[in-house]
Design an enzyme around this catalytic site. Structure first.
Site, PDB file in Angstrom:
ATOM      1  N   ARG A 231       0.838  -1.206   0.000  1.00 50.33           N
ATOM      2  CA  ARG A 231       0.000   0.000   0.000  1.00 50.33           C
ATOM      3  C   ARG A 231       0.870   1.253   0.000  1.00 50.33           C
ATOM      4  O   ARG A 231       2.063   1.199   0.313  1.00 50.33           O
ATOM      5  CB  ARG A 231      -0.891   0.013   1.245  1.00 50.33           C
TER       6      ARG A 231
ATOM      7  N   GLU B  37      11.034 -13.241  19.773  1.00 45.98           N
ATOM      8  CA  GLU B  37      10.465 -12.961  21.096  1.00 45.98           C
ATOM      9  C   GLU B  37       9.014 -12.476  21.006  1.00 45.98           C
ATOM     10  O   GLU B  37       8.159 -12.856  21.815  1.00 45.98           O
ATOM     11  CB  GLU B  37      11.336 -11.892  21.781  1.00 45.98           C
TER      12      GLU B  37
ATOM     13  N   GLU C  83      -6.157 -10.933  15.431  1.00 46.28           N
ATOM     14  CA  GLU C  83      -5.537 -11.309  14.159  1.00 46.28           C
ATOM     15  C   GLU C  83      -6.429 -10.850  13.015  1.00 46.28           C
ATOM     16  O   GLU C  83      -7.606 -10.564  13.214  1.00 46.28           O
ATOM     17  CB  GLU C  83      -5.379 -12.830  14.089  1.00 46.28           C
TER      18      GLU C  83
ATOM     19  N   GLY D 226       3.400 -11.310  23.332  1.00 48.05           N
ATOM     20  CA  GLY D 226       3.507  -9.872  23.060  1.00 48.05           C
ATOM     21  C   GLY D 226       4.747  -9.269  23.696  1.00 48.05           C
ATOM     22  O   GLY D 226       5.880  -9.620  23.349  1.00 48.05           O
TER      23      GLY D 226
ATOM     24  N   LYS E   2       1.422 -20.547  19.644  1.00 47.30           N
ATOM     25  CA  LYS E   2       2.362 -20.029  20.653  1.00 47.30           C
ATOM     26  C   LYS E   2       2.807 -21.134  21.598  1.00 47.30           C
ATOM     27  O   LYS E   2       3.981 -21.201  21.973  1.00 47.30           O
ATOM     28  CB  LYS E   2       1.707 -18.872  21.420  1.00 47.30           C
TER      29      LYS E   2
END
Ligand code: HSE
Length: 412
Positions: free
Chosen positions: A44, A124, A185, A129, A200
């Site tokens: 974009r 990480e 997501e 998060g 995860k």
């Protein structure tokens, strides 16, 4: 001067771009050199945005630029993120990422390529998060093994469940709110159906075992079926409901699952609310360690990526955290758990007698939330295989409508 590139100018990528510029002086002071963004890749255009002078639509501008030493991949998805990451590593650039889909599927190949080309592949930000979890885990694993991993690994679902419990909020409106806040997501089913937490967990387990854990083999349930009535029955005994990702490692037997579970509202995972994540590891000597922080969101995730960029530049390279060998997971049938079963009835006494016929009378505990036409009970601990037989029988009974069957969390 270290030059950086960012792949993807979405929620996380724009956070990385903004944070590197905002903290430029501090980073230069602490690192001894600045980290300057040279290119940002996105299909974009962003007229008027501060990214404009750095924007490119062509990945070759980054891969073929020898000055760029570190690349932050924040595109998400497998392709073209895999191709660009691999090519950047082979071009001698460090790559750091928040892309759990890519790490859980191709982490072994990407880390092997990084080691071959003397650079780092760090991830990480792909789990928890903002929480530093991968690096501390690798550090602790140098001298000990993990016997249990358990955590709340998805911010969106934790936000939704917290809002439902505390504010009696509806599922759809809270999901929309989480999306607006940049937690969810692109495809919200990855959050809601538990696959994000499952990926995860697979990454954490792969680090713990040093082997590839195939996330598609981890039994996974989401939160879409949870209602305020489930919270009401859970609350009778001081409990709440959380989406729990957990694994027990006993020698070569590894038993893992992701599912909404009932646990004490005052327990260490029970008190983790909002978009926060927490994960606990049980080690041989260090015993149980709990790590927590913001599990989703633009700047918390960008913060973890930027820390990895600095770490990669400082460190050079490292041994891959896991290999392509696949770890075997135990058959879900053998897992033992207690469940809370909520059902509707037409005649209470008759339905109780039916439940006792199907699930027995021993160690069966009833919960009364005062909801008309509904009851719930906790089963004794039983293997999944036995539970499946009994619940199917209960579902076939004409006077009972089974509404939910939530496991009780038995970990720490
Ligand atoms: N959708 C993810 C979550 C983002 O809600 O936790 C962070 O991985």
């Amino acid at each position: 001067m270290a030059y950086a590139a960012v792949l993807g100018y979405g929620v996380v990528g724009s956070g990385v771009f903004g944070l590197l510029r905002q903290n430029a002086a501090l980073i230069e002071k602490r690192m001894g050199e600045p980290i300057a963004v040279k290119r940002v890749l996105d299909l974009r255009s962003f007229p008027g945005d501060s990214v404009e002078p750095f924007l490119t639509h062509d990945a070759e501008d980054i891969i073929n630029d020898a000055e760029i030493g570190v690349v932050a991949e924040a595109m998400g998805g497998l392709n073209p993120a895999y191709e660009y990451s691999m090519r950047a590593l082979r071009a001698g650039k460090h790559v750091v990422t928040s892309n759990k889909e890519l790490v859980s599927v191709h982490g072994a190949e990407l880390m092997a390529a990084a080691a071959e080309y003397n650079v780092c592949y760090l991830f990480e930000a792909s789990v928890g998060g903002a929480i530093p979890v991968i690096q501390p885990l690798k550090h602790m694993l140098l001298t000990e093994s993990v016997s249990q991993v358990a955590g709340i690994l998805n911010g969106t679902t934790n936000y939704i469940l917290t809002q439902m419990r505390e504010h009696d909020a509806g599922f759809a409106e809270t999901l929309k709110d989480a999306q607006d806040r940049g937690y969810a997501e692109r495809d919200p089913s990855a959050d809601i159906d538990g696959f994000d937490a499952c990926r995860k967990l697979a990454i954490l387990l792969s680090v713990c075992l040093g082997k590839y854990v195939n996330y598609s083999k981890i039994p996974t349930e989401g939160i879409a079926g949870i209602t305020s009535d489930d919270f009401a029955f859970a609350a009778v005994s001081g409990n709440t409901i959380k989406l729990i990702a957990r694994a027990d490692i006993k020698g070569s037997a590894v038993e893992a699952s992701v599912a909404p579970m009932i646990l004490s509202k005052d327990s260490r995972l029970g008190v983790v609310g909002d978009v926060y994540n927490a994960v606990s590891f049980t080690f041989d000597a260090k015993d149980n360690i709990l790590l927590g922080g913001r599990g989703a969101g633009k700047y918390p995730t960008a913060g973890a990526i930027v820390s990895d960029m600095a770490e990669a530049l400082r460190r050079g390279c490292e041994t891959p955290a896991w290999t392509r060998d696949e770890a075997a997971l135990s058959a879900p049938d053998e897992v033992i758990s207690t469940r809370m079963i909520r059902y509707t009835f037409t005649e209470q006494q008759k339905s109780r007698a039916t439940v006792h016929r199907v699930f027995g009378t021993e160690d069966l505990i009833w919960a009364n939330a005062g909801i008309l036409g509904q009851a719930a009970f906790f089963t004794r601990p039983m293997k999944e295989r036995e539970f499946a037989c009994r619940i199917n029988l209960l579902k076939s009974m004409p006077d009972i409508g089974v509404k939910s069957t939530l496991r009780l969390y038995a970990g720490r």
